[in-house]
Design an enzyme around this catalytic site. Structure first.
Site, PDB file in Angstrom:
ATOM      1  N   ARG A  43      -7.718 -49.677  36.484  1.00 30.60           N
ATOM      2  CA  ARG A  43      -7.437 -49.990  35.082  1.00 30.60           C
ATOM      3  C   ARG A  43      -7.958 -51.673  35.242  1.00 30.60           C
ATOM      4  NH1 ARG A  43      -1.472 -48.660  35.158  1.00 30.60           N
ATOM      5  NH2 ARG A  43      -1.596 -46.566  34.135  1.00 30.60           N
ATOM      6  N   ARG A  93      -6.562 -38.132  39.758  1.00 24.76           N
ATOM      7  CA  ARG A  93      -5.414 -38.490  38.730  1.00 24.76           C
ATOM      8  C   ARG A  93      -5.028 -39.871  38.877  1.00 24.76           C
ATOM      9  NH1 ARG A  93      -1.010 -34.242  40.965  1.00 24.76           N
ATOM     10  NH2 ARG A  93       0.635 -35.751  41.570  1.00 24.76           N
ATOM     11  N   TYR A 151       0.318 -27.014  41.681  1.00 25.67           N
ATOM     12  CA  TYR A 151       0.761 -28.457  42.030  1.00 25.67           C
ATOM     13  C   TYR A 151       1.238 -28.937  40.832  1.00 25.67           C
ATOM     14  CZ  TYR A 151      -0.022 -33.168  44.237  1.00 25.67           C
ATOM     15  OH  TYR A 151       0.151 -34.289  44.767  1.00 25.67           O
ATOM     16  N   ARG A 169       5.645 -43.360  52.982  1.00 26.70           N
ATOM     17  CA  ARG A 169       6.313 -44.289  52.116  1.00 26.70           C
ATOM     18  C   ARG A 169       7.749 -44.366  52.094  1.00 26.70           C
ATOM     19  NH1 ARG A 169       5.810 -40.938  46.366  1.00 26.70           N
ATOM     20  NH2 ARG A 169       7.116 -39.513  46.829  1.00 26.70           N
ATOM     21  N   ASP A 211       3.905 -30.926  37.956  1.00 26.11           N
ATOM     22  CA  ASP A 211       4.742 -32.090  37.762  1.00 26.11           C
ATOM     23  C   ASP A 211       5.898 -31.345  37.010  1.00 26.11           C
ATOM     24  OD1 ASP A 211       3.694 -34.030  39.326  1.00 26.11           O
ATOM     25  OD2 ASP A 211       2.665 -35.005  37.743  1.00 26.11           O
ATOM     26  N   ARG A 263       2.251 -27.906  52.453  1.00 24.38           N
ATOM     27  CA  ARG A 263       2.641 -29.284  53.027  1.00 24.38           C
ATOM     28  C   ARG A 263       4.171 -29.387  53.030  1.00 24.38           C
ATOM     29  NH1 ARG A 263       0.156 -31.247  56.978  1.00 24.38           N
ATOM     30  NH2 ARG A 263       0.550 -33.587  56.463  1.00 24.38           N
ATOM     31  N   GLU A 312       9.554 -41.157  54.283  1.00 27.11           N
ATOM     32  CA  GLU A 312       8.853 -39.699  54.057  1.00 27.11           C
ATOM     33  C   GLU A 312       7.714 -39.604  55.297  1.00 27.11           C
ATOM     34  OE1 GLU A 312       7.759 -38.899  50.195  1.00 27.11           O
ATOM     35  OE2 GLU A 312       9.529 -39.507  49.127  1.00 27.11           O
TER      36      GLU A 312
HETATM   37  P1  FAD Z   1      11.965 -25.694  42.886  1.00 30.97           P
HETATM   38  O1  FAD Z   1      12.567 -27.145  42.277  1.00 30.97           O
HETATM   39  O2  FAD Z   1      11.392 -25.638  44.126  1.00 30.97           O
HETATM   40  O3  FAD Z   1      13.111 -24.588  42.660  1.00 30.97           O
HETATM   41  C1  FAD Z   1      12.953 -23.525  43.154  1.00 30.97           C
HETATM   42  C2  FAD Z   1      14.377 -22.858  43.468  1.00 30.97           C
HETATM   43  O4  FAD Z   1      14.207 -21.470  43.955  1.00 30.97           O
HETATM   44  C3  FAD Z   1      15.055 -23.654  44.827  1.00 30.97           C
HETATM   45  O5  FAD Z   1      16.083 -24.123  44.388  1.00 30.97           O
HETATM   46  C4  FAD Z   1      15.040 -22.478  45.795  1.00 30.97           C
HETATM   47  O6  FAD Z   1      16.198 -22.742  46.678  1.00 30.97           O
HETATM   48  C5  FAD Z   1      15.093 -21.470  44.971  1.00 30.97           C
HETATM   49  N1  FAD Z   1      14.845 -20.182  45.883  1.00 30.97           N
HETATM   50  C6  FAD Z   1      13.637 -19.968  46.437  1.00 30.97           C
HETATM   51  N2  FAD Z   1      13.714 -18.536  47.008  1.00 30.97           N
HETATM   52  C7  FAD Z   1      14.673 -18.010  46.755  1.00 30.97           C
HETATM   53  C8  FAD Z   1      15.482 -17.110  46.934  1.00 30.97           C
HETATM   54  N3  FAD Z   1      14.659 -16.154  47.841  1.00 30.97           N
HETATM   55  N4  FAD Z   1      16.386 -16.587  46.731  1.00 30.97           N
HETATM   56  C9  FAD Z   1      17.369 -17.634  46.168  1.00 30.97           C
HETATM   57  N5  FAD Z   1      16.573 -18.788  45.400  1.00 30.97           N
HETATM   58  C10 FAD Z   1      15.654 -19.185  46.000  1.00 30.97           C
HETATM   59  N6  FAD Z   1       7.205 -34.029  39.756  1.00 30.97           N
HETATM   60  C11 FAD Z   1       7.098 -35.011  38.850  1.00 30.97           C
HETATM   61  O7  FAD Z   1       7.030 -34.899  37.567  1.00 30.97           O
HETATM   62  N7  FAD Z   1       7.340 -36.316  39.256  1.00 30.97           N
HETATM   63  C12 FAD Z   1       7.672 -36.590  40.521  1.00 30.97           C
HETATM   64  O8  FAD Z   1       7.797 -37.891  40.723  1.00 30.97           O
HETATM   65  C13 FAD Z   1       7.515 -35.631  41.472  1.00 30.97           C
HETATM   66  N8  FAD Z   1       7.566 -35.833  42.866  1.00 30.97           N
HETATM   67  C14 FAD Z   1       7.780 -34.843  43.831  1.00 30.97           C
HETATM   68  C15 FAD Z   1       7.912 -35.159  44.970  1.00 30.97           C
HETATM   69  C16 FAD Z   1       7.989 -34.179  45.886  1.00 30.97           C
HETATM   70  C17 FAD Z   1       8.228 -34.436  47.483  1.00 30.97           C
HETATM   71  C18 FAD Z   1       7.862 -32.684  45.562  1.00 30.97           C
HETATM   72  C19 FAD Z   1       7.818 -31.745  46.656  1.00 30.97           C
HETATM   73  C20 FAD Z   1       7.680 -32.361  44.384  1.00 30.97           C
HETATM   74  C21 FAD Z   1       7.703 -33.540  43.291  1.00 30.97           C
HETATM   75  N9  FAD Z   1       7.454 -33.238  42.053  1.00 30.97           N
HETATM   76  C22 FAD Z   1       7.398 -34.456  40.945  1.00 30.97           C
HETATM   77  C23 FAD Z   1       7.359 -31.793  41.418  1.00 30.97           C
HETATM   78  C24 FAD Z   1       8.778 -31.318  40.991  1.00 30.97           C
HETATM   79  O9  FAD Z   1       9.440 -31.189  42.135  1.00 30.97           O
HETATM   80  C25 FAD Z   1       8.596 -29.770  40.594  1.00 30.97           C
HETATM   81  O10 FAD Z   1       7.554 -29.874  39.324  1.00 30.97           O
HETATM   82  C26 FAD Z   1       9.699 -29.029  40.089  1.00 30.97           C
HETATM   83  O11 FAD Z   1      10.781 -29.592  40.697  1.00 30.97           O
HETATM   84  C27 FAD Z   1       9.551 -27.598  40.337  1.00 30.97           C
HETATM   85  O12 FAD Z   1      10.658 -26.764  39.722  1.00 30.97           O
HETATM   86  P2  FAD Z   1      10.658 -25.263  40.339  1.00 30.97           P
HETATM   87  O13 FAD Z   1      11.756 -24.839  39.410  1.00 30.97           O
HETATM   88  O14 FAD Z   1       9.350 -24.653  39.841  1.00 30.97           O
HETATM   89  O15 FAD Z   1      11.006 -25.295  41.767  1.00 30.97           O
HETATM   90  N1  UDP Z   2      -3.085 -41.878  47.392  1.00 27.66           N
HETATM   91  C1  UDP Z   2      -3.470 -43.068  48.261  1.00 27.66           C
HETATM   92  N2  UDP Z   2      -2.729 -44.263  48.197  1.00 27.66           N
HETATM   93  C2  UDP Z   2      -1.569 -44.233  47.558  1.00 27.66           C
HETATM   94  C3  UDP Z   2      -1.344 -43.417  46.586  1.00 27.66           C
HETATM   95  C4  UDP Z   2      -1.872 -42.149  46.581  1.00 27.66           C
HETATM   96  O1  UDP Z   2      -4.390 -42.655  48.911  1.00 27.66           O
HETATM   97  O2  UDP Z   2      -1.203 -45.414  47.947  1.00 27.66           O
HETATM   98  C5  UDP Z   2      -3.745 -40.732  47.065  1.00 27.66           C
HETATM   99  C6  UDP Z   2      -3.225 -39.682  47.911  1.00 27.66           C
HETATM  100  O3  UDP Z   2      -4.459 -38.689  48.290  1.00 27.66           O
HETATM  101  C7  UDP Z   2      -2.612 -38.569  47.191  1.00 27.66           C
HETATM  102  C8  UDP Z   2      -3.290 -38.898  45.867  1.00 27.66           C
HETATM  103  O4  UDP Z   2      -3.602 -40.078  45.792  1.00 27.66           O
HETATM  104  O5  UDP Z   2      -2.321 -37.335  47.370  1.00 27.66           O
HETATM  105  C9  UDP Z   2      -2.315 -38.795  44.475  1.00 27.66           C
HETATM  106  O6  UDP Z   2      -1.303 -39.477  44.707  1.00 27.66           O
HETATM  107  P1  UDP Z   2      -0.156 -39.073  43.911  1.00 27.66           P
HETATM  108  O7  UDP Z   2       0.809 -40.353  43.904  1.00 27.66           O
HETATM  109  O8  UDP Z   2      -0.183 -38.781  42.512  1.00 27.66           O
HETATM  110  O9  UDP Z   2       0.646 -37.958  44.674  1.00 27.66           O
HETATM  111  P2  UDP Z   2       1.925 -37.211  44.687  1.00 27.66           P
HETATM  112  O10 UDP Z   2       2.699 -37.795  45.773  1.00 27.66           O
HETATM  113  O11 UDP Z   2       2.830 -37.377  43.421  1.00 27.66           O
HETATM  114  O12 UDP Z   2       1.350 -35.723  45.128  1.00 27.66           O
END
Ligand code: FAD
Ligand code: UDP
Length: 371
Positions: A179, A175, A356, A283, A358, A252, A308
């Site tokens: 470029r 993904r 996984y 990061r 977004d 994870r 992180e």
């Molecule tokens: P969640 O946001 O996990 O919501 C689930 C909710 O259910 C939580 O509040 C939890 O407390 C609640 N819950 C769970 N079990 C129970 C229970 N038994 N009783 C009551 N409540 C409960 N996406 C992007 O598009 N761009 C990004 O840059 C990006 N960065 C990310 C970085 C990280 C570190 C992570 C982990 C994810 C990232 N994502 C990103 C993905 C994004 O977070 C998710 O796609 C989105 O927030 C998921 O929403 P959700 O409602 O499915 O889950």
């Molecule tokens: N990645 C890497 N170096 C970087 C950024 C990303 O090797 O500086 C790799 C890493 O394996 C990561 C994958 O590219 O899991 C996808 O990156 P992305 O930023 O999309 O991951 P996210 O944190 O959003 O899951």
């Protein structure tokens, strides 16, 4: 029945579903075991800065319906994600583009860069001899050659996933754009930004007028909660819903070391990746750069940063990333099979689908759900 829907989880999926149910004239109760709404997109305001408590979140999509929908709730700014990689003190632009190639090899034109890339890929091409890459190491070297793999991918990926690149699936790295232009935009999507005023505005807008109970765990009071609504929308971990009957899925997790720094500008960018294996964190996020631009950065005298650290998930920790290996995918499929048989329950979101996703995918799924 008091409610049409009991929505377990106030994250993006639960909130979008609740909004649509309200628009359809349905009554919902949203519960969340956390003490705040918004799931992983929740922000805490510290020193006037919206701090992404559960990791940096950048909204990006190519789906116009999704973009129009979120913008109908809150306006988005023009933030463009352009992370920088720090490898042993030298900075490289991401994703892999002409700026990266110039810094790495001194090449100036796309033709020179292309020739260098071909030279860099020659060994892995010969070793693969026409077969598909079987793991992340092979895929990365085929994509970008060995120098960039060694400096910008190998250490970072092993820290992020806690596994060797040879033991990870190839698709994870596919993904990342490559470029032949001087374009540091990390995403290829048509639309990108951060809600003006922060993600909480998006969640508050979605949940406006809907009853929300915080600090309420579905499993602590399951039978009573199940009896108050016609249907359940479940967004928690799918294996937990079924009492782990086939075994536990793996995730994870990430831990965040947040500090307030006495400077207006700590690293000049929202995201700096530390790509060498020896630095323990993956990061550093400097949160103000998501929403403050130009003179606004200096006008806010302090800054908040988060280091992180990626780790293997254990019971009691926040499950962040599904582990997309064969064992977990097979196990997840068994749970999904059980989920399809639960007639009055809608499973949605990252944890209940064990995918996984977004944010845009989560919104998209919640927008097409039958309400
Ligand atoms: P969640 O946001 O996990 O919501 C689930 C909710 O259910 C939580 O509040 C939890 O407390 C609640 N819950 C769970 N079990 C129970 C229970 N038994 N009783 C009551 N409540 C409960 N996406 C992007 O598009 N761009 C990004 O840059 C990006 N960065 C990310 C970085 C990280 C570190 C992570 C982990 C994810 C990232 N994502 C990103 C993905 C994004 O977070 C998710 O796609 C989105 O927030 C998921 O929403 P959700 O409602 O499915 O889950
Ligand atoms: N990645 C890497 N170096 C970087 C950024 C990303 O090797 O500086 C790799 C890493 O394996 C990561 C994958 O590219 O899991 C996808 O990156 P992305 O930023 O999309 O991951 P996210 O944190 O959003 O899951």
């Amino acid at each position: 029945m008091k409610y049409d829907y009991l929505i377990v989880g106030s994250g993006l999926f639960g909130a979008v579903f609740a909004y649509r149910a309200k628009m359809a004239g349905k009554r919902s109760l949203v519960i969340d075991k956390r003490s705040h709404r918004g799931g992983n997109i929740y922000c805490e305001n510290i020193e006037g800065i919206n701090v992404h408590k559960y990791g940096a979140h950048i909204f990006h999509t190519s789906n116009k319906d999704v973009w129009d929908f979120v913008n109908s709730i809150v306006e988005f700014n023009r933030y463009t994600n352009s992370p920088v990689a720090n490898y042993k003190g030298t900075l490289y632009n991401l994703p892999f583009n002409m700026n990266t190639f110039n810094k790495m090899w001194g090449v100036v034109t796309p033709t020179e860069a292309q020739a260098k890339l071909e030279e860099q890929k020659a060994d892995v091409k010969a070793a693969l001899n026409g077969r598909e890459p079987q793991n992340l190491e092979e895929q990365a070297q085929l994509l970008i050659g060995k120098d960039i793999y060694e400096a910008l991918i190998k250490g970072y990926t092993q820290k992020q996933w806690g596994r060797k690149c040879t033991e990870l699936p190839a698709f994870i790295i596919k993904r990342l754009p490559v470029r032949m232009t001087f374009d540091n935009n990390y995403f290829n999507d048509k639309y990108q930004g951060i809600p003006i005023g922060g993600y909480n505005k998006l969640i508050d807008g979605l949940l406006d007028g809907i009853e929300v109970r915080l600090d309420t765990d579905f499993f602590a009071n399951r039978s009573e909660l199940e009896s108050i609504a016609e249907k359940i929308v479940y967004t928690g971990p799918i294996d937990e819903y079924f009492g782990y009957k086939f075994g536990k899925l793996q995730y994870r997790t990430v831990s965040f070391e947040m500090t307030v720094e006495d400077t207006s500008n700590y690293q000049g960018n929202a995201v700096v990746n530390y790509t060498e294996a020896e630095v323990p964190y993956t990061r550093i996020i400097e949160h103000k750069h998501f929403e403050m631009f130009g003179a606004e950065v200096e006008a806010c005298p302090k800054t908040v940063i988060s280091k992180e650290y990626s780790a293997e998930w254990e019971s009691g920790m926040e499950p962040y990333y599904p582990v997309n290996d064969e064992v977990n995918n097979e196990l997840a499929e068994k749970y999904r099979e059980s989920a399809r048989k639960e007639k009055n329950v809608i499973f949605g979101g990252r944890l209940a689908d064990y995918r996984y996703y977004d944010m845009d995918k989560v919104v998209e799924k919640a927008l097409v759900c039958e309400v």
